[in-house]
Design a protein around this motif. Structure first.
Motif, PDB file in Angstrom:
ATOM      1  N   ALA A 192       0.815  -1.221   0.000  1.00  0.00           N
ATOM      2  CA  ALA A 192       0.000   0.000   0.000  1.00  0.00           C
ATOM      3  C   ALA A 192       0.845   1.267   0.000  1.00  0.00           C
ATOM      4  CB  ALA A 192      -0.927   0.001   1.211  1.00  0.00           C
ATOM      5  N   LEU A 193       2.057   1.184   0.544  1.00  0.00           N
ATOM      6  CA  LEU A 193       2.927   2.358   0.587  1.00  0.00           C
ATOM      7  C   LEU A 193       3.425   2.691  -0.818  1.00  0.00           C
ATOM      8  CD1 LEU A 193       4.989   1.524   3.791  1.00  0.00           C
ATOM      9  CD2 LEU A 193       3.400   3.435   3.538  1.00  0.00           C
ATOM     10  N   GLY A 194       3.505   3.951  -1.105  1.00  0.00           N
ATOM     11  CA  GLY A 194       3.975   4.376  -2.423  1.00  0.00           C
ATOM     12  C   GLY A 194       4.760   5.662  -2.331  1.00  0.00           C
ATOM     13  N   PRO A 195       4.811   6.428  -3.415  1.00  0.00           N
ATOM     14  CA  PRO A 195       5.628   7.642  -3.424  1.00  0.00           C
ATOM     15  C   PRO A 195       4.993   8.824  -2.672  1.00  0.00           C
ATOM     16  CG  PRO A 195       4.525   7.364  -5.539  1.00  0.00           C
ATOM     17  CD  PRO A 195       4.246   6.123  -4.747  1.00  0.00           C
ATOM     18  N   ALA A 241       4.502   0.268  11.641  1.00  0.00           N
ATOM     19  CA  ALA A 241       4.004   1.012  10.476  1.00  0.00           C
ATOM     20  C   ALA A 241       4.823   2.276  10.254  1.00  0.00           C
ATOM     21  CB  ALA A 241       2.534   1.340  10.664  1.00  0.00           C
ATOM     22  N   LEU A 242       5.188   2.962  11.299  1.00  0.00           N
ATOM     23  CA  LEU A 242       6.007   4.165  11.173  1.00  0.00           C
ATOM     24  C   LEU A 242       7.388   3.836  10.621  1.00  0.00           C
ATOM     25  CD1 LEU A 242       5.119   6.105  14.443  1.00  0.00           C
ATOM     26  CD2 LEU A 242       4.771   6.940  12.111  1.00  0.00           C
ATOM     27  N   TYR A 243       7.957   2.731  11.076  1.00  0.00           N
ATOM     28  CA  TYR A 243       9.251   2.302  10.552  1.00  0.00           C
ATOM     29  C   TYR A 243       9.146   2.002   9.063  1.00  0.00           C
ATOM     30  CZ  TYR A 243      13.264  -0.666   9.543  1.00  0.00           C
ATOM     31  OH  TYR A 243      14.388  -1.202   8.967  1.00  0.00           O
ATOM     32  N   ALA A 244       8.105   1.268   8.654  1.00  0.00           N
ATOM     33  CA  ALA A 244       7.930   0.932   7.240  1.00  0.00           C
ATOM     34  C   ALA A 244       7.758   2.187   6.400  1.00  0.00           C
ATOM     35  CB  ALA A 244       6.728   0.002   7.072  1.00  0.00           C
ATOM     36  N   ALA A 245       6.970   3.138   6.904  1.00  0.00           N
ATOM     37  CA  ALA A 245       6.755   4.373   6.166  1.00  0.00           C
ATOM     38  C   ALA A 245       8.038   5.192   6.067  1.00  0.00           C
ATOM     39  CB  ALA A 245       5.645   5.201   6.841  1.00  0.00           C
TER      40      ALA A 245
END
Length: 251
Positions: A192-195, A241-245
């Protein structure tokens, strides 16, 4: 950035904070009004206190009666004013630069002060833009929250809003990709994470996000945890989630 006095019920009395990190951070925050400090001679002797601050020397037993249960006061208790409100528009303006990839955290009905404090600490660790909660469904500033935040209550902007769905509309209009975290989806957070800049939306443990809040997200994603564990504590999920972002934003 902080302005406007809160008038809701959580401002009915001055909170008391305890513990070395929470107390030192509050004293160091120029926007925090500290009215009084109690402490042991040993603990107070380690602090550089302003001369105008009323000081009361107390023994460990006296301090223990000022805090709930077996709360680890570490020889220090202070009485403070709640911080003034942070407005959502001001916070979004701070993150308006296209190169600013700091994540925003949105908490739906996360009411446990220990969880919110731990989330604030993770937000500080991963340089989040701030956190957004609904005013009626979030804990007030208080000793347990400040102790769990370990000083981050003084440094991470916290926006309280009346309507979380409307706030998510404003966050989306500001260019944030809104990802709600839930276990009932095939899409992983990495997918789901993107630019885009990201706002991570987390609901309370058990109930999760409310349906109307989830409907205002651009994507629903899950953390790929082992089937041996049903779910994660919301503060642990927020940290992951914060680490992944942060890793995506750095890439």
């Amino acid at each position: 950035m902080r302005r406007g006095n809160r008038t809701s019920s959580h401002n009915a009395q001055r909170p008391r904070f305890w513990g070395r990190h929470a107390v030192i951070a509050a004293l160091a925050n120029p926007e925090r009004v500290v009215h009084k400090i109690w402490g042991t001679r040993e603990a107070l002797g380690r602090l550089d206190l302003p001369p105008v601050l009323p000081i009361v020397y107390a023994d460990v037993a006296d301090l223990g009666r000022m805090v709930p249960g077996d709360a680890p006061h570490q020889g220090l208790v202070i009485e403070v004013n709640p911080l003034e409100d942070v407005w959502l528009g001001d916070l979004l303006d701070q993150g308006a630069d296209a190169d600013d990839r700091r994540a925003l955290l949105v908490l739906d009905s996360v009411t446990d002060p220990h969880n919110v404090g731990a989330i604030l600490r993770s937000a500080a660790a991963f340089d989040a833009l701030g956190i957004v909660t609904q005013d009626r469904h979030a804990p007030p500033e208080g000793g347990a929250l400040a102790k769990s935040a370990s000083g981050a209550l003084e440094t991470v902007p916290w926006v309280r809003v009346v309507n979380l769905s409307r706030a998510l509309d404003e966050i989306g209009e500001a260019g944030f990709w809104r990802i709600g975290l839930a276990g009932e989806t095939r899409t992983t957070l990495a997918e789901a994470l993107g630019p885009q800049k990201v706002a991570l939306v987390l609901g309370a443990e058990g109930e999760g996000m409310r349906q109307n809040v989830a409907a205002h997200c651009d994507a629903i994603a899950r953390l790929p945890i082992s089937p041996k564990v049903e779910s994660l504590n919301v503060s642990n999920a927020a940290a992951i989630a914060l680490y992944a972002a942060a890793q995506t934003g750095a890439g």
